[in-house]
Scaffold this motif. Structure first.
Motif, PDB file in Angstrom:
ATOM      1  N   LEU A  96      34.626  43.319  35.828  1.00 48.74           N
ATOM      2  CA  LEU A  96      35.436  43.136  34.616  1.00 48.74           C
ATOM      3  C   LEU A  96      36.657  44.066  34.541  1.00 48.74           C
ATOM      4  N   SER A  97      37.089  44.619  35.667  1.00 51.32           N
ATOM      5  CA  SER A  97      38.275  45.500  35.703  1.00 51.32           C
ATOM      6  C   SER A  97      38.157  46.694  34.769  1.00 51.32           C
ATOM      7  N   GLY A 117      50.621  43.947  44.725  1.00 52.87           N
ATOM      8  CA  GLY A 117      49.800  44.752  45.631  1.00 52.87           C
ATOM      9  C   GLY A 117      49.747  44.292  47.075  1.00 52.87           C
ATOM     10  N   TRP A 118      50.797  43.598  47.552  1.00 54.16           N
ATOM     11  CA  TRP A 118      50.761  43.159  48.949  1.00 54.16           C
ATOM     12  C   TRP A 118      51.444  44.177  49.852  1.00 54.16           C
ATOM     13  N   TYR A 119      51.045  44.215  51.123  1.00 50.01           N
ATOM     14  CA  TYR A 119      51.534  45.239  52.057  1.00 50.01           C
ATOM     15  C   TYR A 119      51.113  44.871  53.469  1.00 50.01           C
ATOM     16  N   GLU A 135      46.301  42.398  31.743  1.00 48.03           N
ATOM     17  CA  GLU A 135      47.487  41.557  31.905  1.00 48.03           C
ATOM     18  C   GLU A 135      48.454  42.014  33.000  1.00 48.03           C
ATOM     19  N   ASP A 136      48.778  43.317  32.993  1.00 51.02           N
ATOM     20  CA  ASP A 136      49.861  43.755  33.874  1.00 51.02           C
ATOM     21  C   ASP A 136      49.363  44.344  35.198  1.00 51.02           C
ATOM     22  N   VAL A 137      48.077  44.107  35.539  1.00 53.48           N
ATOM     23  CA  VAL A 137      47.511  44.547  36.822  1.00 53.48           C
ATOM     24  C   VAL A 137      47.682  46.058  37.019  1.00 53.48           C
TER      25      VAL A 137
END
Ligand SMILES: [Cu+2]
Lengths: 122, 312
Positions: free
Chosen positions: B103-104, B152-154, B135-137
């Motif tokens: 649930l983050s 979050g990509w890399y 909402e905003d990660v």
């Protein structure tokens, strides 16, 4: 103020409720309630029709969190854990598409109809 | 990026990628042209004897989950980490393909970190939809997103292999599937431009990048464009989670593989009314949870993928 039990009864009866408590005379619009269950990764019923002024409540019956997000960004719930609820009152007639922003294959529609004179005198 | 493969083997040796999967029962499978063939029983020692780059994939730890399908998801994650610590060949690092938490919640991220750090290995994460419920990660990005782009990509390099972590769980569209989005796809195209076709590529993301079962949302809307950019490479391995079960497909030079969860199993596509958590007998649970061990042998264009359940 509607109570939770009123919402539950509304759901048990049917998709839509027209009977409205009349206690508050100053109430401008007729208050009504409807409930949508989130069950097995689906909105049940998938499509509901309500009168303007109806408060729709979604309840998550799954072991997985879901959200209720309007496709036009009119409303969006936070992530609903098991048994969490989200309500939104639809005041304007129209067709409102929504989906689960976590599992976007889950979609639903709320159709809101205008309140007519006949409805008011019921 | 350079590759120390010697001759330009990648594209000229565009033969069918072979891939070994050591299933839980200890059977060695070799997959040629998409047809799995059993080669017989193989011991753990033989599997561990591989030399080359070895890394580990864990997925879907769902820390915070406490429903009947597994009342103690933190406990089974801890068992998975013990399993990693007991491996004869110590992996170079871990890839976590998302749904770290259920649930983050900050406390769930804390618990996950506390357990996963016991492996004392670098961990490369990508988020699952359960990790971006704010909402905003922010929660995910503040913890794991250092040096990453967008949500979050890399990419990074290890032992001549180019690793790319993609995010396909944000900004999802009504009625759709997983989504990479234009900004990320443009970044991917650019990122790959720097790589020779002979460079082995490992792509990892939460939701499968191939169409496993769209009815349950098990696929990624715009994955075709990503795969198009990957076409010219001789060896591409795509690692995903999300579906809580092992599934593999080989398409040309691309091997797709999904890992088990460390928390709870999900039903096979269409085998249940919904993809929700599947309750199995208590003594069967650890046979459907596990970790994935991946070995790349230099010069062989072959990644050995070994799925190990927590318990046989
Ligand atoms: Cu959902």
């Amino acid at each position: 103020m509607r109570t939770i039990s009123a919402l539950r009864i509304a759901a048990a009866l049917a998709v839509m409720l027209v009977g409205v408590p009349r206690a508050v005379a100053a109430q401008p619009a007729p208050a009504a309630a409807a409930e949508v269950e989130i069950d097995q990764f689906a909105f049940v019923p998938q499509r509901i029709t309500v009168k303007a002024g109806t408060t729709v409540t979604w309840i998550n019956d799954d072991d997985t969190p879901h959200t209720v997000a309007s496709s036009s960004k009119l409303f969006k719930s936070k992530a609903l854990d098991t048994k969490d609820k989200f309500s939104f009152t639809f005041t304007t007639p129209g067709t409102y598409a929504y989906f689960c922003s976590l599992h976007p294959h889950m979609t639903g529609v709320v159709v809101v109809e205008a309140v007519t004179g006949a409805d008011a005198t019921q | 990026m350079t590759s120390d493969q010697g001759e330009e083997r990648g594209v000229s040796r565009r033969k069918i990628l072979e891939c070994m999967t050591w299933a839980g029962t200890g059977v060695l499978w070799t997959v040629v042209g998409g047809m799995p063939r059993s080669l017989g029983i193989m011991g753990e020692a033989a599997a561990a004897g591989a030399s080359g780059l070895t890394f580990l994939q864990i997925s879907d730890s769902h820390v915070g989950f406490d429903k009947p399908a597994n009342p103690n998801a933190l406990g089974t994650l801890e068992e998975a980490i013990s399993k990693i610590n007991a491996l004869t060949v110590r992996p170079s690092f871990i890839i976590h393909t998302g749904d770290i938490t259920h649930l983050s919640k900050p406390s769930e991220f804390d618990d996950a970190d506390r357990i996963i750090s016991q492996a004392r290995l670098d961990v490369h994460y990508v988020p699952g939809e359960h990790d971006v419920l704010d909402e905003d990660v922010k929660l995910y990005r503040n913890r794991y997103g250092r040096g990453s782009k967008g949500a979050g990509w890399y990419s990074f390099d290890a032992d001549g292999v180019h690793f790319i972590g993609l995010v396909n769980v944000v900004d999802l569209k009504a009625g759709g599937l997983g989504n990479l989005g234009n900004e990320q796809l443009e970044w991917l195209e650019d990122d790959l431009n720097g790589c020779a076709a002979s460079t082995p590529i490992v792509v990892f993301a939460h939701i499968p990048l191939w169409s496993v079962y769209p009815t349950w949302g098990w696929g990624t809307e715009d994955a075709a464009r990503a795969l198009d950019y990957l076409k010219r490479f001789g060896s591409v391995t795509v690692l995903n989670g999300h579906i809580h079960q092992i599934m593999q497909k080989v398409e040309g030079n691309v091997t797709f593989h999904t890992a088990m969860s460390t928390a709870f199993p999900q039903p096979a596509p269409g085998a249940a009314p919904s993809p929700g958590p599947m309750k199995v007998a208590d003594d069967k649970l650890r046979s459907v949870l596990g970790i994935t061990d991946v070995t790349f042998k230099r010069g062989q264009q072959r990644l050995a993928i070994i799925d190990q359940p927590l318990q046989r």
